[in-house]
Design a protein around this motif. Structure first.
Motif, PDB file in Angstrom:
ATOM      1  N   VAL A 158       0.190  -4.619  -7.627  1.00 20.92           N
ATOM      2  CA  VAL A 158       0.829  -5.275  -6.487  1.00 20.92           C
ATOM      3  C   VAL A 158       1.339  -4.231  -5.485  1.00 20.92           C
ATOM      4  CG1 VAL A 158       2.640  -6.873  -5.754  1.00 20.92           C
ATOM      5  CG2 VAL A 158       1.551  -7.160  -7.985  1.00 20.92           C
ATOM      6  N   ALA A 167      -3.249  -6.989  -5.352  1.00 25.67           N
ATOM      7  CA  ALA A 167      -2.504  -8.021  -4.630  1.00 25.67           C
ATOM      8  C   ALA A 167      -1.760  -7.358  -3.487  1.00 25.67           C
ATOM      9  CB  ALA A 167      -1.526  -8.719  -5.572  1.00 25.67           C
ATOM     10  N   ALA A 168      -2.036  -7.821  -2.275  1.00 25.72           N
ATOM     11  CA  ALA A 168      -1.377  -7.271  -1.082  1.00 25.72           C
ATOM     12  C   ALA A 168      -1.306  -5.747  -1.130  1.00 25.72           C
ATOM     13  CB  ALA A 168       0.029  -7.868  -0.927  1.00 25.72           C
ATOM     14  N   ALA A 182      -4.451 -11.610  -0.916  1.00 28.98           N
ATOM     15  CA  ALA A 182      -3.430 -11.379   0.111  1.00 28.98           C
ATOM     16  C   ALA A 182      -2.021 -11.390  -0.473  1.00 28.98           C
ATOM     17  CB  ALA A 182      -3.556 -12.442   1.207  1.00 28.98           C
ATOM     18  N   SER A 183      -1.848 -12.014  -1.636  1.00 25.24           N
ATOM     19  CA  SER A 183      -0.490 -12.126  -2.182  1.00 25.24           C
ATOM     20  C   SER A 183      -0.508 -12.079  -3.697  1.00 25.24           C
ATOM     21  CB  SER A 183       0.148 -13.452  -1.731  1.00 25.24           C
ATOM     22  OG  SER A 183      -0.539 -14.520  -2.352  1.00 25.24           O
ATOM     23  N   GLU A 203       0.940 -14.329  -5.570  1.00 25.97           N
ATOM     24  CA  GLU A 203       0.684 -15.703  -6.027  1.00 25.97           C
ATOM     25  C   GLU A 203      -0.809 -15.969  -6.159  1.00 25.97           C
ATOM     26  OE1 GLU A 203       2.754 -14.810  -3.735  1.00 25.97           O
ATOM     27  OE2 GLU A 203       4.710 -15.588  -4.364  1.00 25.97           O
ATOM     28  N   GLU A 204      -1.574 -15.559  -5.145  1.00 30.63           N
ATOM     29  CA  GLU A 204      -3.013 -15.827  -5.175  1.00 30.63           C
ATOM     30  C   GLU A 204      -3.707 -15.012  -6.253  1.00 30.63           C
ATOM     31  OE1 GLU A 204      -4.678 -16.073  -0.920  1.00 30.63           O
ATOM     32  OE2 GLU A 204      -2.583 -15.468  -0.681  1.00 30.63           O
ATOM     33  N   GLU A 247       9.000 -11.761  -7.616  1.00 29.85           N
ATOM     34  CA  GLU A 247       7.747 -11.632  -8.363  1.00 29.85           C
ATOM     35  C   GLU A 247       8.017 -11.684  -9.877  1.00 29.85           C
ATOM     36  OE1 GLU A 247       5.592  -8.946  -4.887  1.00 29.85           O
ATOM     37  OE2 GLU A 247       6.616  -7.958  -6.563  1.00 29.85           O
TER      38      GLU A 247
END
Lengths: 253, 253
Positions: free
Chosen positions: B12, B38-39, B67-68, B70-71, B127
């Motif tokens: 992340v 992630a991001a 992009a995140s 969560e995704e 997170e």
């Protein structure tokens, strides 16, 4: 004494200062602080080493340098070689976890060298032959080439965890006792009827599902207190709504 | 199926491609091949990443980007966060070794994300709150800041070793049986008398010392055969010398 203070990481013929720096950081993470370089063959400047060591430059700066493997391990009572290969001199190799306790027992009696070979060629046969112990790090057979500082990390990690100097994290809240868990089930059953989630005669059926969730999810006294609070508040909110706008059971208007 | 195939390493907000490359190599060493970013917040070119990945560039090139947070974890049935800190959301943290078996059991049922935070700030509280499991790598309290790829290595190493897919090295020669060891002691006693190391009446005394050494050092049939060979050859050499130049016992000329 702390046996980790008698562990000496010996890097033989190392090529890159970045690996030395990364190794120092890994050592510091695992409470091991003695570094020796044997016949280093460094191809780049110490800038990269310092960058990779981050705050473990004290370990790096306190390193001892020796002209040969023999000199670097001369005062050690055990010499643990690390090897990725099998072969004639490598038959009695063990996984680091399986010999960590033995190595620590030796380290409580004298200096113990943990020896890591060159980035490209590892330890030579004549160096392996001088080792009193051999370890091989478990790796997937599809990709066995492990970075030097990663090998240092795994080996030091196994010594550190075996040393018992690390207290594993544990749940801080004390566990809930059964009586508290049963109170939780009872209060939730009341609440679920009170808010109209289920009818009293459905209690046994639905509570089986909640029991399943709570038996896995509610472990500590804090967990139980939290879920008891939900039941209390939901009932309060439902009662308040009923008083503000009274409806009789079965009243559809 | 192999549960390691359902392990997804999620990095992340990673800053440096070198850490991504080192993480890929560590993952490949431990039989774990799915990488998600992630991001990502990469500050340098992929050249450094490729250099550090060495032959694990296939892992790096097959990475998925999201992009995140969560995704990146949306299709996972468990989200294991790694954290170096204690705090409100971090009470139920475990050491990776203590939860590796549970994580593998979940990975046999669906995708499991193992999430690693930013180099400078780790995972944010929001997170951490989305994680179903939390792990903290054992480190010395004197130096707790662990490199990102080293954290990936330790976590993957614990999953790999717990998966049982690695067969620990073992002594290839079969162990010696007691009768062979006792034969060894007898032949050595004969030899040591024959070469004049000790007198027959000193046998019990001296053999205690050899017994001590051999009981620790002679484990396999090959070990025993080797030491038996020494006894045979030494006696042969001593007899040959005696025949070539006969000396009577006690003869000083």
């Amino acid at each position: 004494m702390n046996p980790l203070d008698n562990i000496y990481v010996v890097l033989v013929g190392t090529l890159y200062t970045g690996n030395v720096g990364s190794a120092c950081r890994a050592m510091a993470n695992m409470g091991i602080r003695h570094l020796r370089l044997a016949a280093p063959n460094l191809q780049n400047s110490w800038d990269e080493g310092e960058r990779m060591a981050v705050h473990a430059t004290d370990v790096m700066n306190a390193r001892e340098e020796f002209a040969s493997f023999e000199e670097a391990v001369a005062d050690c009572i055990a010499v643990v070689g690390t090897t990725a290969r099998e072969g004639l001199y490598r038959q009695h190799v063990k996984a680091p976890r399986d010999c960590a306790a033995d190595i620590l027992a030796l380290a409580s009696q004298g200096k113990v060298a943990i020896v890591f070979g060159r980035e490209d060629k590892g330890l030579l046969n004549e160096e392996v032959a001088q080792c009193t112990h051999l370890v091989r790090i478990p790796v997937d057979e599809g990709y066995t080439s492990i970075n030097l500082s990663q090998a240092v990390l795994i080996t030091c990690y196994e010594l550190f965890t075996a040393s018992g100097r690390y207290e594993p994290p544990h749940e801080k809240a004390p566990p809930a006792v059964q009586a508290q868990k049963m109170q939780l089930m009872k209060n939730w059953a009341n609440m679920l009827c009170g808010i109209g989630f289920m009818k009293p005669e459905q209690t046994d059926h639905f509570m089986q599902g909640f029991h399943r969730v709570f038996s896995r999810g509610v472990f500590s006294r804090d967990d139980a207190a939290l879920m008891l609070g939900v039941a209390r508040q939901a009932l309060w909110a439902a009662d308040k709504a009923k008083n503000a706008n009274p409806v009789k059971e079965g009243d559809n208007g």
